[in-house]
Design a protein around this motif. Structure first.
Motif, mmCIF file in Angstrom:
data_model
loop_
_atom_site.group_PDB
_atom_site.id
_atom_site.type_symbol
_atom_site.label_atom_id
_atom_site.label_comp_id
_atom_site.label_asym_id
_atom_site.label_seq_id
_atom_site.Cartn_x
_atom_site.Cartn_y
_atom_site.Cartn_z
ATOM 1 N N ALA A 246 8.783 8.032 34.147
ATOM 2 C CA ALA A 246 9.965 8.663 33.845
ATOM 3 C C ALA A 246 10.195 8.380 32.371
ATOM 4 O O ALA A 246 10.699 9.692 31.729
ATOM 5 N N ARG A 247 10.141 7.472 31.732
ATOM 6 C CA ARG A 247 10.555 7.366 30.203
ATOM 7 C C ARG A 247 9.407 8.230 29.438
ATOM 8 O O ARG A 247 9.824 8.861 28.375
ATOM 9 N N PRO B 254 11.185 7.378 39.869
ATOM 10 C CA PRO B 254 11.810 8.403 39.357
ATOM 11 C C PRO B 254 12.819 7.957 38.329
ATOM 12 O O PRO B 254 13.299 8.771 37.320
ATOM 13 N N ARG B 255 13.133 6.500 38.113
ATOM 14 C CA ARG B 255 14.164 6.031 37.511
ATOM 15 C C ARG B 255 13.725 4.993 36.457
ATOM 16 O O ARG B 255 13.381 3.833 37.126
ATOM 17 N N ASP B 256 13.721 5.109 35.297
ATOM 18 C CA ASP B 256 13.376 4.086 34.339
ATOM 19 C C ASP B 256 12.060 3.564 34.382
ATOM 20 O O ASP B 256 11.581 2.684 33.842
ATOM 21 N N SER B 257 11.187 4.094 35.016
ATOM 22 C CA SER B 257 9.603 3.812 35.377
ATOM 23 C C SER B 257 8.845 4.292 33.902
ATOM 24 O O SER B 257 9.446 4.860 33.110
#
Length: 291
Positions: free
Chosen positions: A280-281, A274-277
């Motif tokens: 997510a991007r 969920p973060r910066d993957s």
């Protein structure tokens, strides 16, 4: 094949599988949180260098006492600490950066360790030291791994704030009277201790895998340091369990199996976290275009 035969039977029937499972759990709760601090300090490759620096000490311990894990572990601890001290000394007395000094000394140590093992052991001994055998962990090694993990958790809990300040803003820590040099050396000693504990089970080349891969993967799931440490420990534990089961059912070496599972979870996190993957991007880019 039932779920019991697939997941529980190996641990229910064989004592060596249960000891390996406990060793994986101890390594997960000790090594993986240390990996998150290394990642935060941009010292990920230094962890790899220090893991390789274990080899000459382990080789000397093997030469003196054979495949004795206490002797090899003690030698590995001394060798890694010596490499860390020498790298720090070279950085202080020259203009060379610490990562360059560490790379130079760990390469010397790695070559020296392989040479000693080649002269005083067999190819089987060399493979055992390099890649370990978590299924052969005895009670003494298990107690050592558990003791290192317990000490690591206690020290991280007691030194959480200064360690976080050292990672984020060492200048601020020094300005308020923090002993940054002592804290840095203590941090390196704690990293080495966890690598030696991992060496008891996974060998010098695989020990850093269970420390760094879960820590790198955790950054895609959690924002705060404590959250990353918890997630990395969970990923390391899942990697250990799945790697042991894969080793048992597929008849493959357990150390590489554990690290490959951790690598697969890292790739999954890279793609779907969920973060910066990547996912997510991509979602953020789509939202930006439609806004």
């Amino acid at each position: 094949m039932t779920a019991y035969e697939l997941l529980l039977q190996p641990f229910a029937e064989f004592g060596f599988m249960r000891r390996a499972l406990v060793a994986c759990a101890a390594l997960a709760i000790g090594s993986a949180p240390m990996g998150t601090l290394l990642v935060l300090r941009r010292m990920s490759l230094m962890g790899d260098a220090m893991a390789h620096a274990l080899l000459p000490g382990a080789a000397v311990g093997f030469m003196l006492a054979g495949l004795s894990m206490p002797a090899m572990g003690a030698g590995a601890l001394v060798a890694a600490l010596l490499v860390a001290v020498l790298a720090g000394w070279a950085t202080q007395v020259t203009a060379q950066r610490e990562d360059a000094s560490m790379a130079a000394f760990y390469l010397i140590a790695l070559a020296l360790g392989v040479l000693i093992l080649s002269l005083h052991g067999s190819p089987v001994d060399l493979m055992h030291v390099l890649f370990g055998s978590i299924l052969a962990v005895d009670d003494a090694s298990l107690l050592m791994v558990a003791a290192v993990a317990s000490a690591t958790l206690l020290l991280l809990a007691g030194l959480y704030r200064p360690l976080l300040a050292m990672c984020v803003d060492p200048g601020f820590l020094q300005s308020v009277g923090g002993h940054t040099r002592v804290l840095h050396l203590g941090f390196l000693a704690l990293v080495v201790s966890n690598l030696v504990a991992g060496f008891q089970a996974l060998g010098t080349l695989m020990a850093v895998g269970l420390m760094m891969l879960p820590a790198v993967a955790a950054r895609f799931w959690a924002r705060e340091l404590w959250g990353q440490a918890a997630v990395s420990a969970g990923i390391a534990m899942v990697s250990g369990v799945c790697g042991l089961l894969a080793s048992y059912h597929l008849r493959v070496p357990c150390g590489p199996a554990i690290v490959l599972v951790a690598g697969a979870l890292y790739l999954l996190s890279l793609g779907l976290g969920p973060r910066d993957s990547l996912l997510a991007r991509h979602a953020a880019l789509r939202h930006h275009r439609t806004a």
